[in-house]
Enzyme design. Sequence first.
Site, PDB file in Angstrom:
ATOM      1  N   THR A   7      19.915  27.810 -46.595  1.00 17.59           N
ATOM      2  CA  THR A   7      20.419  28.457 -45.375  1.00 17.59           C
ATOM      3  C   THR A   7      21.226  29.688 -45.775  1.00 17.59           C
ATOM      4  O   THR A   7      21.849  29.698 -46.837  1.00 17.59           O
ATOM      5  CB  THR A   7      21.325  27.457 -44.634  1.00 17.59           C
ATOM      6  N   ARG A  28      14.846  18.522 -33.528  1.00 21.67           N
ATOM      7  CA  ARG A  28      16.170  18.419 -34.162  1.00 21.67           C
ATOM      8  C   ARG A  28      16.860  19.787 -34.215  1.00 21.67           C
ATOM      9  O   ARG A  28      16.276  20.783 -34.589  1.00 21.67           O
ATOM     10  CB  ARG A  28      16.009  17.868 -35.578  1.00 21.67           C
ATOM     11  N   VAL A  29      18.107  19.827 -33.807  1.00 22.47           N
ATOM     12  CA  VAL A  29      18.904  21.049 -33.920  1.00 22.47           C
ATOM     13  C   VAL A  29      20.083  20.749 -34.838  1.00 22.47           C
ATOM     14  O   VAL A  29      20.778  19.743 -34.653  1.00 22.47           O
ATOM     15  CB  VAL A  29      19.423  21.511 -32.532  1.00 22.47           C
ATOM     16  N   GLY A  30      20.291  21.598 -35.834  1.00 23.40           N
ATOM     17  CA  GLY A  30      21.404  21.409 -36.772  1.00 23.40           C
ATOM     18  C   GLY A  30      22.638  22.163 -36.321  1.00 23.40           C
ATOM     19  O   GLY A  30      22.770  22.574 -35.160  1.00 23.40           O
ATOM     20  N   ASP A  31      23.538  22.370 -37.254  1.00 21.70           N
ATOM     21  CA  ASP A  31      24.808  23.037 -36.943  1.00 21.70           C
ATOM     22  C   ASP A  31      24.689  24.561 -36.887  1.00 21.70           C
ATOM     23  O   ASP A  31      25.483  25.225 -36.211  1.00 21.70           O
ATOM     24  CB  ASP A  31      25.861  22.681 -37.999  1.00 21.70           C
ATOM     25  N   THR A  37      27.126  25.670 -44.396  1.00 20.22           N
ATOM     26  CA  THR A  37      25.814  25.243 -44.872  1.00 20.22           C
ATOM     27  C   THR A  37      25.920  23.827 -45.409  1.00 20.22           C
ATOM     28  O   THR A  37      26.940  23.447 -45.979  1.00 20.22           O
ATOM     29  CB  THR A  37      25.275  26.191 -45.964  1.00 20.22           C
ATOM     30  N   GLY A  38      24.859  23.064 -45.212  1.00 21.99           N
ATOM     31  CA  GLY A  38      24.875  21.690 -45.688  1.00 21.99           C
ATOM     32  C   GLY A  38      24.247  20.783 -44.657  1.00 21.99           C
ATOM     33  O   GLY A  38      23.469  21.236 -43.807  1.00 21.99           O
ATOM     34  N   GLY A  92      23.812  19.373 -41.600  1.00 21.75           N
ATOM     35  CA  GLY A  92      24.327  19.895 -40.335  1.00 21.75           C
ATOM     36  C   GLY A  92      24.951  18.886 -39.409  1.00 21.75           C
ATOM     37  O   GLY A  92      25.903  19.193 -38.689  1.00 21.75           O
TER      38      GLY A  92
HETATM   39  N1  ASP Z   1      23.102  23.306 -42.057  1.00 20.61           N
HETATM   40  C1  ASP Z   1      21.666  23.436 -41.977  1.00 20.61           C
HETATM   41  C2  ASP Z   1      21.145  22.439 -40.980  1.00 20.61           C
HETATM   42  O1  ASP Z   1      21.619  21.324 -40.960  1.00 20.61           O
HETATM   43  C3  ASP Z   1      20.963  23.247 -43.276  1.00 20.61           C
HETATM   44  C4  ASP Z   1      21.602  23.859 -44.492  1.00 20.61           C
HETATM   45  O2  ASP Z   1      22.608  24.542 -44.396  1.00 20.61           O
HETATM   46  O3  ASP Z   1      21.073  23.665 -45.612  1.00 20.61           O
HETATM   47  O4  ASP Z   1      20.215  22.742 -40.276  1.00 20.61           O
END
Ligand code: ASP
Length: 321
Positions: A189, A217-220, A240-241, A243
Amino acid sequence: MLRKFLPLLLLAACASPEADKSANNPTSGPVIVIHGGAGSISRGSLSEADELAYQTSLTAAVDSGYMWLEQGVAAEEVVARVIEMMESDSLFNSGVGAVVTAEGIAELDASIMRGSDRNAGAVSGLRHVEHPIRLAKMVMDSSKHVMLSTKGAEEYAFSMGMDSVPNSMFITNKRAQQYHRAIQDKHGTVGVVVMDAEGNLAAGTSTGGMMMKEYGRVGDSPIIGAGTYADNAGCAVSCTGHGEYFIRNHVAGQLSLRVQNGEDLESAANDIIFEVLNRQEGAGGLIAIDHMGNVAMPFNTNGMFRGMRNSDTSFVAMYEE
Ligand code: ASP
């Protein structure tokens, strides 16, 4: 799992590298900090050629952004331009090179926020828009909404003159192979936070989300307050990570509010990543700049692609130092 590594992670946080330390001197000029995702990025896991490729891409993004900031380009426009560069770069999980869903397609999310008036724009579930961050900025600047998703977001994009691109343009050989081997590769990301020449803050994030994510699916990353936040009175943040943990802990908004309430940026950012997230075994990192130009970039994973530049310091890094 993460708890096992906690002592090591805390040690790493205390023994931050020379470049990371000097990054915390407040500065009056422009500042840019970028990330290219956090995850299992350990020394030896990348070939020398890949290391060099990441260093080159991160340096180009940081230097271009800094040049635009020095030229007086507004914070949110610099965020959008730098993220566009990274969306076109197949090394990262955004735009070209995005990870794929359980159905094997790319679905892209992005968001942007301006710290001077807390205006924001976000888009999710895009399949045919080349630069999700540009669309997020368009939603912020030209629509009456903050967030548009899937077909509605794309219809808006096309009505505003953006071209429709085939979904296959985002899917590189590497991601197709990961899909066929069901590899849950999570990092890549991209995010950018800046303080411009006027002292205004902005933040943006763009992603393909998590590999093999379920339909819908929706992330952060496209959620204002979770993956992205900017307030001149607090700070600009991009996360990032994993989510789901960043949503549940409203990480970006929480950090800005804590800074606004007087907490030191670095301590508050470290507390959120190493205490709040670690308690839930949520993996990831963030980048942030406050109104003084202080910078934080903690992560509780093995590594995070990152870089920063201000009048004194310029560096890119990927591993725990
Ligand atoms: N945070 C992002 C999500 O969960 C993925 C990522 O940052 O690697 O969609």
